[in-house]
Design a protein around this motif. Structure first.
Motif, short mmCIF file in Angstrom:
data_model
loop_
_atom_site.label_atom_id
_atom_site.label_comp_id
_atom_site.label_asym_id
_atom_site.label_seq_id
_atom_site.Cartn_x
_atom_site.Cartn_y
_atom_site.Cartn_z
N TYR A 107 0.86 -1.14 -0.11
CA TYR A 107 0.13 -0.10 -0.04
C TYR A 107 1.05 1.37 0.14
CZ TYR A 107 -3.37 -3.56 1.49
OH TYR A 107 -4.28 -4.59 1.86
N ASN A 108 2.04 1.26 0.83
CA ASN A 108 2.88 2.31 0.91
C ASN A 108 3.31 2.61 -0.55
OD1 ASN A 108 4.54 4.59 2.57
ND2 ASN A 108 6.00 3.29 1.39
N GLY A 109 3.68 1.54 -1.47
CA GLY A 109 4.00 1.72 -2.69
C GLY A 109 3.38 2.28 -3.68
N VAL A 110 1.87 2.07 -3.46
CA VAL A 110 0.96 2.82 -4.42
C VAL A 110 0.20 3.86 -3.94
CG1 VAL A 110 0.68 0.20 -5.55
CG2 VAL A 110 -0.93 0.72 -3.76
N ALA A 111 0.52 4.22 -2.75
CA ALA A 111 -0.38 5.35 -2.05
C ALA A 111 -0.73 6.54 -3.00
CB ALA A 111 0.58 5.69 -0.84
N ARG A 112 0.21 6.87 -3.81
CA ARG A 112 0.09 8.22 -4.92
C ARG A 112 -1.03 7.64 -5.75
NH1 ARG A 112 5.84 8.80 -7.49
NH2 ARG A 112 6.62 8.27 -5.45
N HIS A 113 -1.12 6.54 -6.09
CA HIS A 113 -1.94 6.02 -6.92
C HIS A 113 -3.49 5.91 -6.41
CE1 HIS A 113 1.22 5.59 -9.71
NE2 HIS A 113 1.89 4.42 -9.04
N ALA A 115 -4.31 7.68 -3.75
CA ALA A 115 -4.93 9.30 -3.48
C ALA A 115 -5.50 9.83 -4.68
CB ALA A 115 -3.60 10.07 -3.23
N GLN A 116 -5.45 9.39 -5.99
CA GLN A 116 -6.12 10.05 -7.17
C GLN A 116 -7.89 9.89 -7.00
OE1 GLN A 116 -4.21 11.81 -9.11
NE2 GLN A 116 -2.50 11.19 -7.53
N ASN A 117 -7.88 8.79 -6.15
CA ASN A 117 -9.50 8.35 -6.15
C ASN A 117 -10.17 8.19 -4.77
OD1 ASN A 117 -10.13 7.62 -9.22
ND2 ASN A 117 -8.01 6.61 -8.59
N ILE A 118 -9.27 7.85 -3.69
CA ILE A 118 -9.87 7.55 -2.59
C ILE A 118 -8.76 8.23 -1.28
CG2 ILE A 118 -10.69 5.47 -3.17
CD1 ILE A 118 -8.38 4.02 -1.55
N ASP A 119 -9.36 8.37 -0.26
CA ASP A 119 -8.51 8.81 1.04
C ASP A 119 -8.29 7.31 1.74
OD1 ASP A 119 -8.47 11.46 0.71
OD2 ASP A 119 -10.63 11.54 1.39
N PHE A 120 -7.07 7.18 2.34
CA PHE A 120 -6.61 5.82 2.86
C PHE A 120 -5.87 6.13 4.11
CE2 PHE A 120 -3.46 2.30 3.18
CZ PHE A 120 -4.46 1.45 3.13
N ALA A 121 -5.90 5.33 4.99
CA ALA A 121 -5.46 5.39 6.23
C ALA A 121 -5.31 3.78 6.88
CB ALA A 121 -6.06 6.19 7.47
N VAL A 122 -4.07 3.87 7.77
CA VAL A 122 -4.13 2.51 8.48
C VAL A 122 -4.19 2.86 9.97
CG1 VAL A 122 -2.17 0.80 9.10
CG2 VAL A 122 -2.08 1.89 6.82
N VAL A 123 -4.95 1.90 10.41
CA VAL A 123 -5.33 2.19 12.04
C VAL A 123 -5.10 0.84 12.72
CG1 VAL A 123 -7.29 2.56 13.50
CG2 VAL A 123 -7.28 3.56 11.31
N ALA A 124 -4.40 1.16 13.77
CA ALA A 124 -4.30 0.09 14.83
C ALA A 124 -4.35 0.40 16.25
CB ALA A 124 -2.53 -0.34 14.80
N ALA A 125 -4.53 -0.65 16.88
CA ALA A 125 -4.96 -0.59 18.47
C ALA A 125 -3.60 -0.05 19.38
CB ALA A 125 -5.50 -1.83 18.99
N ALA A 126 -2.54 -0.41 18.68
CA ALA A 126 -1.17 0.15 19.40
C ALA A 126 -1.11 1.72 19.46
CB ALA A 126 -0.10 -0.38 18.41
N LEU A 143 2.01 6.95 4.26
CA LEU A 143 0.60 6.65 4.79
C LEU A 143 0.26 7.14 5.82
CD1 LEU A 143 1.06 2.65 4.30
CD2 LEU A 143 -0.03 4.18 2.73
N ARG A 144 -1.03 7.31 5.85
CA ARG A 144 -1.48 8.16 7.15
C ARG A 144 -1.67 7.02 8.42
NH1 ARG A 144 -5.80 12.78 7.44
NH2 ARG A 144 -5.25 13.77 9.47
N LEU A 145 -1.12 7.04 9.38
CA LEU A 145 -1.00 6.18 10.41
C LEU A 145 -1.49 6.55 11.65
CD1 LEU A 145 2.76 5.60 10.17
CD2 LEU A 145 0.93 4.17 9.10
N LEU A 146 -2.88 5.97 12.05
CA LEU A 146 -3.46 6.35 13.17
C LEU A 146 -3.59 5.32 14.29
CD1 LEU A 146 -6.73 7.83 10.94
CD2 LEU A 146 -4.59 8.79 11.74
N SER A 147 -3.58 5.64 15.37
CA SER A 147 -3.93 4.73 16.76
C SER A 147 -5.34 5.06 17.13
CB SER A 147 -2.90 5.24 17.96
OG SER A 147 -3.51 4.41 18.86
N CYS A 148 -6.20 3.97 17.54
CA CYS A 148 -7.59 4.19 17.72
C CYS A 148 -7.73 4.60 19.37
CB CYS A 148 -8.53 3.03 17.25
SG CYS A 148 -7.96 1.23 18.00
N GLY A 149 -6.76 4.65 19.86
CA GLY A 149 -6.57 4.64 21.39
C GLY A 149 -7.46 4.08 22.03
N ASP A 150 -8.27 4.73 22.93
CA ASP A 150 -9.51 4.10 23.94
C ASP A 150 -10.84 3.99 22.77
OD1 ASP A 150 -7.54 4.11 25.97
OD2 ASP A 150 -8.19 5.93 26.45
N SER A 151 -10.94 4.07 21.87
CA SER A 151 -12.23 4.34 21.28
C SER A 151 -12.64 2.38 20.92
CB SER A 151 -12.13 4.97 19.88
OG SER A 151 -11.65 4.17 18.82
#
Length: 226
Positions: A107-113, A115-126, A143-151
């Protein structure tokens, strides 16, 4: 009969390759039919505007400050879908999932492609630091890297069970005109009692390359040591 090369193949090879070609055409058409059914799903439920934790945009610039962002704020435009990959890392998953890692490498390799059509993020509990440390090790700098925290984001989307065990998942969201995020689609590796590892195959080109070869994919599994 359509010949794929100009090589002087045997009659048996040519005949069986033609049978395979017809099967490949049938598979392509079935894949298009499945994609159409996915697009024709009625609108899913409006979901909570979950809050995530996020480090600096520059992965090499450290892990602070940590800011928060809502699910609705991940959309760069109301008409763009948001695709989230749920990485198995955090809580009971104390080390990164090797197969998730393999997929996200791609996904990191195709992220720029993407981004032409969708928004993308990686989410983890960490927590953000642990997630970014793994991302830094793999070079996930696009890539956009997100922690879901306490949600309850992971749990609500089926990417986590009551005990904190994680499951690889892909989820798609849309944004209503009033700014409310809405669930559109989710999938997991498990599809049935006898199919527990194939539900996300379309997201991993590694499998498709291996399936082109005489030996196929076999029992190969990704690792973190290469």
């Amino acid at each position: 009969m359509v010949h794929m090369t100009r090589l002087d193949e045997s009659t048996e090879y040519a005949a069986r390759r033609e049978v395979l070609r017809q099967a490949e055409i049938e598979l392509m058409r079935l894949r298009e039919e499945v994609a159409s059914l996915r697009r024709q799903l009625p609108p899913g439920v409006v979901v909570d505007d979950y809050v995530f934790e996020e480090g600096p945009p520059d992965l090499g610039g450290g892990d602070t400050p940590v800011t928060t962002v809502r699910l609705s704020e991940l959309f760069t435009s109301p008409d763009r879908p948001l695709v989230v990959y749920h990485l198995m890392l955090g809580k009971k998953q104390t080390s990164p999932c090797p197969m998730c890692t393999c997929w996200i490498d791609g996904y990191n390799g195709v992220a720029r492609h993407l981004a032409q059509n969708i928004d993308f993020a990686v989410v983890a509990a960490a927590d953000p630091a642990a997630l970014r440390a793994h991302a830094r090790n793999r070079g996930w700098d696009k890539l956009r890297l997100l922690s879901c925290g306490d949600s309850t984001f992971q749990y609500d989307l089926g990417a986590e069970d009551e005990d904190g065990n994680q499951d690889s998942t892909v989820s798609v969201f849309t944004l209503d005109p009033d700014g409310a995020p809405r669930h559109s689609y989710s999938a997991h590796p498990s599809m049935a009692d006898d199919i527990n590892q194939r539900g996300l195959d379309l997201l991993n080109p590694v499998w498709h390359f291996l399936d082109l070869t005489p030996q196929g994919r076999g029992e190969w599994f990704a690792g973190l040591d290469y």
